[in-house]
Design a protein around this motif. Sequence first.
Motif, mmCIF file in Angstrom:
data_model
loop_
_atom_site.group_PDB
_atom_site.id
_atom_site.type_symbol
_atom_site.label_atom_id
_atom_site.label_comp_id
_atom_site.label_asym_id
_atom_site.label_seq_id
_atom_site.Cartn_x
_atom_site.Cartn_y
_atom_site.Cartn_z
ATOM 1 N N TRP A 88 -35.911 -17.043 -27.467
ATOM 2 C CA TRP A 88 -36.373 -16.512 -26.191
ATOM 3 C C TRP A 88 -36.451 -17.604 -25.130
ATOM 4 O O TRP A 88 -36.083 -17.395 -23.979
ATOM 5 N N GLY A 92 -33.645 -17.186 -22.564
ATOM 6 C CA GLY A 92 -34.419 -16.759 -21.400
ATOM 7 C C GLY A 92 -34.283 -17.723 -20.238
ATOM 8 O O GLY A 92 -34.174 -17.307 -19.083
ATOM 9 N N ALA A 301 -39.428 -18.932 -20.186
ATOM 10 C CA ALA A 301 -38.344 -17.968 -20.419
ATOM 11 C C ALA A 301 -38.059 -17.212 -19.125
ATOM 12 O O ALA A 301 -36.952 -17.207 -18.623
#
Length: 567
Positions: A88, A92, A301
């Motif tokens: 993530w 992200g 993220a």
Amino acid sequence: MNSLVLAIVGVGMMIAGYLLYSRYLSKKVYRLDADFRTPAHELQDGVDYVPTNKFVLWGHHFTSVAGASPIVGPAVAVIWGWGPAFLWVTLGTVFFAGMHDLGALWASTRNRGQSIGTLAAKYIGRRGSRLFLVVIFLLLLMVNTVFAVVISGLLVSTPSAVIPTGGALVVAVLVGQAIYRLKWNLPIVSVVGVVALYSLILLGDRFPLALPEGFLGIGAEPFWILVLFVYAGIASMLPVWVLLQPRDYINGLQLFVGLILLYGAVLIFRPEIVAPMLNQAVPEGTPGMMPLLFVTVACGAISGFHGIVSSGTSSKQLDKETDARFVGYFGAVGEGLLALGAIIATTAGFRTLADWEAVYSAFNEGGVEAFVAGGGSILNAGLGIPTSLSATILATMAVLFAATTMDTGVRLQRFVVQEIGQILGLRLGTLVATVIVLVVCLALAFGAGSGGTGGMVIWPLFGTTNQILAALTLAILAVMLTRKRRPVLPVLLPLLFVLFVSVFALLVQVGQYAAEGSWLLLVLDVIILVAAVWVIVESAIALTRARTEPPEVEGADEEPLEDSSAR
């Protein structure tokens, strides 16, 4: 898994994102123009609108958006395992955060430095913008409260950080005078400033300042919370060049030195990650990874707070529009590197899995203290820095970044309060608006938890609200790009994903707070949920309308509009 492999893959992905994807966004999607006259020049006033060297502005922007969140969020989220948090943070940063931050900076710059709340009125509608302001106000309220509690906790747990934290303010003021009044050479001032900061860290490690329990009858942590809000209130009212800009710039350099030390120690020591890649035995009471992972790791993220900073202060200081790529996207990369460092420190900084599990015995038990302990262990083993000094370096780094976000947050929340006042027919001066901000923040810090512990109690709700605001900011960008007939998928796909996980998380938290009897948090959650759903409906209508209207003529988004949030 060896932590060095994780570091190389993660850093490589983020650098590739800046070199390749940000170039595509800048040229094909946002179409940055070096000849466009930015608000810093058009509305220059020496207070908020100040044309700024892109490296200095990057330091201000990066440290303002970073704070402690890219440390705390990943340091909490690794309880589900390092794999999900790593994916993530890296993906992200590249496809969500950098695009969002660059886009918010571009959108505000093209609209005379107006805030995201004001842009919502133009691109989504007046009704939606007022609900947007509610979400922004509540997010800033939680940002300021959370960071005050995080800082106070660190100053108590690591008293060697007290002297460098206070001394850094003096260094920042002197740096500002040297750059803007005396016109000294920036590289020389930068080197001297960083040396001064690390000298203060050595001094603090030698002379820790620990307050006794029950200090002044209220205790050490509540005392520090009060001091921090007084400082943030004063700092937020000063011209940006006096303290805000130079402090953020020099702290940005200090952070990169700290990151170089941490990643350098990883390179030399190459510790093994002792935490599981996917934790199948999470402690009892830990919420489900879906959707909580995606709101626990917010900064690092994608983060709605970044859009507030981009449109609230950074867009007013952008010298050239093309600087937005470095300031906005690379600012997100810097935060991603910090989040990646937090993941490594909290999963490879412990000797055994049993040691790690002892720290992560319950949800929210990790956090910034785990980062300081784990990162300090890696610095000690890799570079031979004494354990106490290693902890002081990392704790000071976390404190200074949380403080930069906090006083920027108070400044931005003051803008929002003044804007809300104008909607209600009230003209609130700077001092009155600032006092209102400080009072409501202190009320939440002491009202949501005894002894000023409310900050960490509201962390999950803070993360969820943060992601809701990111989705709403992306909705504004989607409308703008649709009206201009530019590629919208790079914005639309992240918008749908973030919207899904954040609304899902709000619904989960409604049930949780109701079961726990946390009525204050329940009320806040419901308000945010109702406002968010309403703005989502308004955004969908605006996006549909933008698809059917004639294409917007280039330059139509630059028409002068009054920006009440800038005063």
